[in-house]
Design a protein around this motif. Structure first.
Motif, PDB file in Angstrom:
ATOM      1  N   SER A   1       1.426  11.925 -10.020  1.00  8.77           N
ATOM      2  CA  SER A   1       0.785  13.272 -10.027  1.00  8.77           C
ATOM      3  C   SER A   1       1.518  14.325 -10.030  1.00  8.77           C
ATOM      4  O   SER A   1       1.462  15.360 -10.839  1.00  8.77           O
ATOM      5  CB  SER A   1      -0.220  13.211  -8.790  1.00  8.77           C
ATOM      6  OG  SER A   1       0.468  13.373  -7.611  1.00  8.77           O
ATOM      7  N   LEU A   2       2.609  14.240  -9.253  1.00 12.97           N
ATOM      8  CA  LEU A   2       3.720  15.419  -9.343  1.00 12.97           C
ATOM      9  C   LEU A   2       4.323  15.477 -10.591  1.00 12.97           C
ATOM     10  O   LEU A   2       4.443  16.548 -11.210  1.00 12.97           O
ATOM     11  CB  LEU A   2       4.697  15.158  -8.368  1.00 12.97           C
ATOM     12  CG  LEU A   2       4.500  15.248  -6.988  1.00 12.97           C
ATOM     13  CD1 LEU A   2       5.727  14.870  -5.944  1.00 12.97           C
ATOM     14  CD2 LEU A   2       3.654  16.762  -6.767  1.00 12.97           C
ATOM     15  N   LEU A   3       4.781  14.488 -11.614  1.00 14.08           N
ATOM     16  CA  LEU A   3       5.381  14.286 -12.671  1.00 14.08           C
ATOM     17  C   LEU A   3       4.294  14.752 -13.755  1.00 14.08           C
ATOM     18  O   LEU A   3       4.707  15.512 -14.821  1.00 14.08           O
ATOM     19  CB  LEU A   3       5.709  13.267 -13.034  1.00 14.08           C
ATOM     20  CG  LEU A   3       6.346  12.634 -14.447  1.00 14.08           C
ATOM     21  CD1 LEU A   3       7.545  13.529 -14.376  1.00 14.08           C
ATOM     22  CD2 LEU A   3       6.626  11.315 -14.481  1.00 14.08           C
ATOM     23  N   ASP A   4       3.114  14.493 -13.354  1.00 15.84           N
ATOM     24  CA  ASP A   4       1.919  14.863 -14.444  1.00 15.84           C
ATOM     25  C   ASP A   4       1.769  16.634 -14.463  1.00 15.84           C
ATOM     26  O   ASP A   4       1.463  17.181 -15.221  1.00 15.84           O
ATOM     27  CB  ASP A   4       0.627  14.217 -14.078  1.00 15.84           C
ATOM     28  CG  ASP A   4      -0.506  14.503 -15.314  1.00 15.84           C
ATOM     29  OD1 ASP A   4      -0.144  14.303 -16.493  1.00 15.84           O
ATOM     30  OD2 ASP A   4      -1.634  14.634 -15.157  1.00 15.84           O
ATOM     31  N   ARG A   5       1.972  16.995 -13.056  1.00 20.09           N
ATOM     32  CA  ARG A   5       1.875  18.562 -12.972  1.00 20.09           C
ATOM     33  C   ARG A   5       3.086  19.166 -13.539  1.00 20.09           C
ATOM     34  O   ARG A   5       2.832  20.387 -14.270  1.00 20.09           O
ATOM     35  CB  ARG A   5       1.765  19.027 -11.429  1.00 20.09           C
ATOM     36  CG  ARG A   5       0.547  18.424 -10.847  1.00 20.09           C
ATOM     37  CD  ARG A   5       0.505  18.977  -9.481  1.00 20.09           C
ATOM     38  NE  ARG A   5      -0.689  18.619  -8.546  1.00 20.09           N
ATOM     39  CZ  ARG A   5      -0.710  18.523  -7.471  1.00 20.09           C
ATOM     40  NH1 ARG A   5       0.086  18.951  -6.439  1.00 20.09           N
ATOM     41  NH2 ARG A   5      -2.083  17.816  -6.991  1.00 20.09           N
ATOM     42  N   ALA A   6       4.191  18.711 -13.442  1.00 22.80           N
ATOM     43  CA  ALA A   6       5.381  19.428 -14.022  1.00 22.80           C
ATOM     44  C   ALA A   6       5.455  19.293 -15.763  1.00 22.80           C
ATOM     45  O   ALA A   6       5.765  20.005 -16.103  1.00 22.80           O
ATOM     46  CB  ALA A   6       6.721  18.574 -13.475  1.00 22.80           C
TER      47      ALA A   6
ATOM     48  N   ALA B   1       0.810  -1.279   0.193  1.00 22.76           N
ATOM     49  CA  ALA B   1       0.126   0.092   0.040  1.00 22.76           C
ATOM     50  C   ALA B   1       0.895   1.198  -0.255  1.00 22.76           C
ATOM     51  O   ALA B   1       0.645   2.314  -0.832  1.00 22.76           O
ATOM     52  CB  ALA B   1      -0.885   0.026   1.196  1.00 22.76           C
ATOM     53  N   LEU B   2       2.081   1.140   0.660  1.00 23.93           N
ATOM     54  CA  LEU B   2       2.793   2.226   0.790  1.00 23.93           C
ATOM     55  C   LEU B   2       3.676   2.526  -0.645  1.00 23.93           C
ATOM     56  O   LEU B   2       3.606   3.850  -1.098  1.00 23.93           O
ATOM     57  CB  LEU B   2       3.669   2.192   1.948  1.00 23.93           C
ATOM     58  CG  LEU B   2       4.776   3.173   1.938  1.00 23.93           C
ATOM     59  CD1 LEU B   2       4.204   4.555   2.485  1.00 23.93           C
ATOM     60  CD2 LEU B   2       6.002   2.807   2.964  1.00 23.93           C
ATOM     61  N   ARG B   3       3.722   1.530  -1.190  1.00 22.26           N
ATOM     62  CA  ARG B   3       4.596   1.629  -2.615  1.00 22.26           C
ATOM     63  C   ARG B   3       3.443   2.217  -3.429  1.00 22.26           C
ATOM     64  O   ARG B   3       3.671   3.228  -4.238  1.00 22.26           O
ATOM     65  CB  ARG B   3       5.144   0.257  -2.889  1.00 22.26           C
ATOM     66  CG  ARG B   3       5.531   0.323  -4.202  1.00 22.26           C
ATOM     67  CD  ARG B   3       6.200  -0.965  -4.766  1.00 22.26           C
ATOM     68  NE  ARG B   3       6.548  -0.927  -6.241  1.00 22.26           N
ATOM     69  CZ  ARG B   3       7.544  -1.103  -6.631  1.00 22.26           C
ATOM     70  NH1 ARG B   3       8.589  -1.687  -5.734  1.00 22.26           N
ATOM     71  NH2 ARG B   3       7.961  -1.276  -7.820  1.00 22.26           N
ATOM     72  N   ARG B   4       2.361   1.735  -3.346  1.00 21.13           N
ATOM     73  CA  ARG B   4       1.517   2.230  -4.339  1.00 21.13           C
ATOM     74  C   ARG B   4       1.055   3.812  -4.393  1.00 21.13           C
ATOM     75  O   ARG B   4       0.870   4.417  -5.184  1.00 21.13           O
ATOM     76  CB  ARG B   4      -0.068   1.431  -4.284  1.00 21.13           C
ATOM     77  CG  ARG B   4      -1.259   1.795  -5.149  1.00 21.13           C
ATOM     78  CD  ARG B   4      -2.409   0.962  -4.627  1.00 21.13           C
ATOM     79  NE  ARG B   4      -2.771   1.732  -3.326  1.00 21.13           N
ATOM     80  CZ  ARG B   4      -3.031   1.303  -2.278  1.00 21.13           C
ATOM     81  NH1 ARG B   4      -3.307  -0.219  -2.589  1.00 21.13           N
ATOM     82  NH2 ARG B   4      -3.498   1.684  -1.271  1.00 21.13           N
ATOM     83  N   ASP B   5       0.875   4.075  -2.720  1.00 25.04           N
ATOM     84  CA  ASP B   5       0.554   5.668  -2.487  1.00 25.04           C
ATOM     85  C   ASP B   5       1.672   6.446  -3.103  1.00 25.04           C
ATOM     86  O   ASP B   5       1.683   7.440  -3.854  1.00 25.04           O
ATOM     87  CB  ASP B   5       0.318   5.847  -1.190  1.00 25.04           C
ATOM     88  CG  ASP B   5      -0.998   4.986  -0.778  1.00 25.04           C
ATOM     89  OD1 ASP B   5      -1.709   4.609  -1.576  1.00 25.04           O
ATOM     90  OD2 ASP B   5      -0.963   4.810   0.405  1.00 25.04           O
TER      91      ASP B   5
END
Length: 92
Positions: free
Chosen positions: A75-80, A64-68
Motif C-alpha cells: 500500500s505504501l509503494l502504491d501511494r508513492a 499473519a504478521l508477514r502477510r500484514d
C-alpha cells in the motif's frame, strides 16, 4: 467421547445402513453407541501434542504478521508510485 471407527461402522450395519455413510447416519450410530455405554472419554493431550499445537499457533502468528507487513508495504509503494505495486508484487 471418542468412538472406534470400526465400532461406528458396525453400528451402522446393525442399524441397517450398511452402504450408507452420511453425517446423519454416523451421528445416529454414535448416539446408539453412547446410549449403550460404548466409547471412551477424550483424555488430556500428550505433551508432544501440546508442544506441536504451540508451534502451530506460533507459525500462524508469524504468517499473519508477514502477510500484514507485505500488505502495508504494497500500500505504501502504491501511494508513492501508483500502479507500480501490483506489477512488482504480482509478477513475483
Amino acid at each position: 467421547m471418542e468412538f472406534n471407527p470400526a465400532h461406528v461402522a458396525e453400528q451402522r450395519k446393525t442399524n441397517g445402513k450398511r452402504g450408507v455413510k452420511t453425517d446423519v447416519v454416523d451421528a445416529t450410530a454414535m448416539f446408539d453407541l453412547l446410549v449403550a455405554g460404548r466409547g471412551s472419554p477424550v483424555g488430556t493431550a500428550s505433551p508432544a501434542i501440546i508442544e506441536l499445537s504451540a508451534w502451530a499457533r506460533y507459525r500462524r502468528g508469524r504468517v499473519a504478521l508477514r502477510r500484514d507487513v507485505e500488505h502495508h508495504l504494497v500500500s505504501l509503494l502504491d501511494r508513492a508510485f501508483p500502479g507500480l505495486a501490483c506489477r512488482a508484487v504480482c509478477t513475483g
